[in-house]
Write a protein that holds these residues in place. Structure first.
Motif, PDB file in Angstrom:
ATOM      1  N   ARG A   1      -8.652 -59.318  31.066  1.00 24.16           N
ATOM      2  CA  ARG A   1      -8.554 -59.359  32.529  1.00 24.16           C
ATOM      3  C   ARG A   1      -8.118 -60.741  33.017  1.00 24.16           C
ATOM      4  O   ARG A   1      -7.358 -60.842  33.989  1.00 24.16           O
ATOM      5  N   LEU A   2      -8.594 -61.796  32.360  1.00 22.65           N
ATOM      6  CA  LEU A   2      -8.133 -63.138  32.715  1.00 22.65           C
ATOM      7  C   LEU A   2      -6.637 -63.270  32.467  1.00 22.65           C
ATOM      8  O   LEU A   2      -5.907 -63.854  33.278  1.00 22.65           O
ATOM      9  N   HIS A   3      -6.180 -62.733  31.340  1.00 14.84           N
ATOM     10  CA  HIS A   3      -4.748 -62.771  31.031  1.00 14.84           C
ATOM     11  C   HIS A   3      -3.953 -62.001  32.074  1.00 14.84           C
ATOM     12  O   HIS A   3      -2.873 -62.433  32.508  1.00 14.84           O
ATOM     13  N   LEU A   4      -4.479 -60.850  32.512  1.00 20.15           N
ATOM     14  CA  LEU A   4      -3.816 -60.064  33.544  1.00 20.15           C
ATOM     15  C   LEU A   4      -3.753 -60.840  34.855  1.00 20.15           C
ATOM     16  O   LEU A   4      -2.720 -60.859  35.531  1.00 20.15           O
ATOM     17  N   LEU A   5      -4.824 -61.512  35.206  1.00 22.18           N
ATOM     18  CA  LEU A   5      -4.835 -62.286  36.443  1.00 22.18           C
ATOM     19  C   LEU A   5      -3.806 -63.426  36.386  1.00 22.18           C
ATOM     20  O   LEU A   5      -3.107 -63.682  37.364  1.00 22.18           O
ATOM     21  N   ALA A   6      -3.711 -64.059  35.221  1.00 21.02           N
ATOM     22  CA  ALA A   6      -2.714 -65.117  35.058  1.00 21.02           C
ATOM     23  C   ALA A   6      -1.303 -64.539  35.186  1.00 21.02           C
ATOM     24  O   ALA A   6      -0.427 -65.154  35.796  1.00 21.02           O
ATOM     25  N   SER A   7      -1.094 -63.342  34.642  1.00 13.29           N
ATOM     26  CA  SER A   7       0.235 -62.700  34.745  1.00 13.29           C
ATOM     27  C   SER A   7       0.582 -62.382  36.183  1.00 13.29           C
ATOM     28  O   SER A   7       1.720 -62.558  36.624  1.00 13.29           O
ATOM     29  N   LEU A   8      -0.420 -61.915  36.955  1.00 14.79           N
ATOM     30  CA  LEU A   8      -0.173 -61.606  38.358  1.00 14.79           C
ATOM     31  C   LEU A   8       0.194 -62.875  39.136  1.00 14.79           C
ATOM     32  O   LEU A   8       1.057 -62.845  40.006  1.00 14.79           O
ATOM     33  N   LEU A   9      -0.437 -63.996  38.795  1.00  8.54           N
ATOM     34  CA  LEU A   9      -0.109 -65.259  39.462  1.00  8.54           C
ATOM     35  C   LEU A   9       1.313 -65.680  39.132  1.00  8.54           C
ATOM     36  O   LEU A   9       2.061 -66.130  40.011  1.00  8.54           O
ATOM     37  N   ASN A  10       1.692 -65.549  37.874  1.00  9.46           N
ATOM     38  CA  ASN A  10       3.054 -65.934  37.467  1.00  9.46           C
ATOM     39  C   ASN A  10       4.102 -65.047  38.117  1.00  9.46           C
ATOM     40  O   ASN A  10       5.194 -65.506  38.471  1.00  9.46           O
ATOM     41  N   THR A  11       3.751 -63.776  38.299  1.00  5.14           N
ATOM     42  CA  THR A  11       4.692 -62.849  38.936  1.00  5.14           C
ATOM     43  C   THR A  11       4.941 -63.247  40.379  1.00  5.14           C
ATOM     44  O   THR A  11       6.063 -63.204  40.889  1.00  5.14           O
ATOM     45  N   ARG A  12       3.844 -63.659  41.054  1.00  2.94           N
ATOM     46  CA  ARG A  12       3.985 -64.063  42.453  1.00  2.94           C
ATOM     47  C   ARG A  12       4.795 -65.351  42.570  1.00  2.94           C
ATOM     48  O   ARG A  12       5.493 -65.568  43.546  1.00  2.94           O
TER      49      ARG A  12
END
Length: 280
Positions: free
Chosen positions: A269-280
Motif C-alpha cells: 500500500r505504501l508503494h501504491l501511494l508513492a505511485s499515485l504521487l508520482n502519477t500526479r
C-alpha cells in the motif's frame, strides 16, 4: 503546566505513589485504608528516607535530593528507566536557581536535512522538540493530508490526533495521543520555561479535556520508536513502524521515518501511494 519545577517534581511523585498498591511492593494492604496507593510514610520507609523529608518533597518545599535518594525513590516506586530519567530531570530543574527570561531561537531544519528528505523513499517528517511538524517529504505529506495546509503554529502532532473525529483516520487514536503526551512531558521536563512549551501546554489544556486529564497523569515516554496505524483515503489501512533520529544539535528536532516490513500488504500500500504521487 506549572512554572515551578519543585511543584512538577512533587506532582510526579504524588501521582506515582498513589497509583502503586501496597501489595505491589510486598506490603499488606490492611483494613480501612483511606488513601489510594501507598502512604507517604510507607514510601519513605521503602526508600530509606525520613517521612518528613519525603513529605517536604511532595509538598514542593525547598529540598535538594541527591542522586542516591532519587534512585532509592525510583526503586521503591518500581520506576521504568524512562521514569527514572524523568525523575532526575525534574530534580535537576528544581535545584537550578530561577533565571532571568532568555531568548529562544526558532527551531529550524538544516538545509542538509531538507536535501536528505528529498532523497528518501519512505515517509519522513522533521518534528521539533515539542512535536511541531517542521518539514516532510512528499510521501510523509501524503500521510498527513490536509494537516500540511495548516498554518505553522497549528502543525503540531497532538493537534492532528487530539479530537474524536480523528478516530476515523487513526483507529488507535487514544493510544497514540497518550504516547504523544508522554513524549511531550519528557521534552518539557528538560526545559520547562521554554515559551513554546508553555504556550502549547496551556493552549491544549484549555481546548481539550482529554489532554488536561492525560497531562495530569504525568506519564512519560521517550521519543525513540513506535507504531502508527492509519486509514488512508486512497490506499486503505496502513500499519507502519516509526523511528526517530536526532538531528545534530542539542537539543534539536528529530527526523522521524516510517517503514513497513517488506513483502507485507502495508508495504504494498505504501508503494501504491508513492505511485499515485508520482502519477500526479
Amino acid at each position: 503546566m506549572s512554572d515551578d519545577p519543585r511543584r512538577e517534581l512533587a506532582e510526579f511523585l504524588r501521582t506515582r505513589r498513589t497509583r502503586l498498591r501496597p501489595q505491589d511492593v510486598g506490603l499488606e494492604p490492611g483494613p480501612r485504608r483511606r488513601v489510594a496507593g501507598l502512604r507517604r510514610e510507607e514510601l519513605a520507609l521503602l526508600a530509606g528516607v525520613s517521612s518528613d523529608y519525603y513529605q517536604r518533597m511532595e509538598q514542593g518545599r525547598e529540598v535538594r535530593p541527591s542522586a542516591q535518594v532519587l534512585d532509592a525513590l525510583a526503586r521503591a516506586l518500581n520506576f521504568s528507566p524512562e521514569e527514572t530519567r524523568h525523575l532526575h530531570s525534574l530534580a535537576a530543574a528544581a535545584r537550578t536557581p530561577a533565571r532571568l527570561p532568555r531568548s529562544y531561537a526558532p527551531e529550524e531544519v538544516p538545509d542538509t536535512t531538507l536535501r536528505l528528505l528529498r532523497t528518501m523513499t519512505s515517509p519522513a517528517l522533521v518534528v521539533g522538540r515539542f512535536l511541531d511538524v517542521l518539514a516532510w517529504n512528499p510521501l510523509g505529506g501524503a500521510l498527513l493530508g490536509e494537516f500540511t495546509r495548516q498554518p505553522q503554529p497549528q502543525r503540531n502532532l497532538l493537534a492532528l490526533f487530539l479530537h474524536p473525529e480523528a478516530d476515523r483516520t487513526c483507529p488507535n487514536r487514544a493510544a497514540t495521543v497518550t504516547e504523544l503526551i508522554g513524549m511531550l512531558r519528557t521534552q518539557v521536563a528538560a526545559d520547562p520555561g521554554h515559551p513554546r512549551a508553555v504556550e502549547l501546554v496551556g493552549e491544549l489544556a484549555v481546548r481539550s479535556d482529554e489532554f488536561a486529564a492525560l497531562w495530569a497523569l504525568h506519564d512519560v515516554e521517550e521519543p525513540t520508536r513506535g507504531q502508527m496505524r492509519l486509514n488512508h483515503p486512497q490506499v486503505g489501512e496502513l500499519n507502519l513502524d516509526w523511528d526517530a533520529y536526532p538531528i545534530p544539535g542539542n537539543p534539536g528536532p528529530a527526523l522521524i521515518v516510517c517503514t513497513a516490513a517488506e513483502g507485507t500488504p502495508d508495504a504494498e500500500r505504501l508503494h501504491l501511494l508513492a505511485s499515485l504521487l508520482n502519477t500526479r
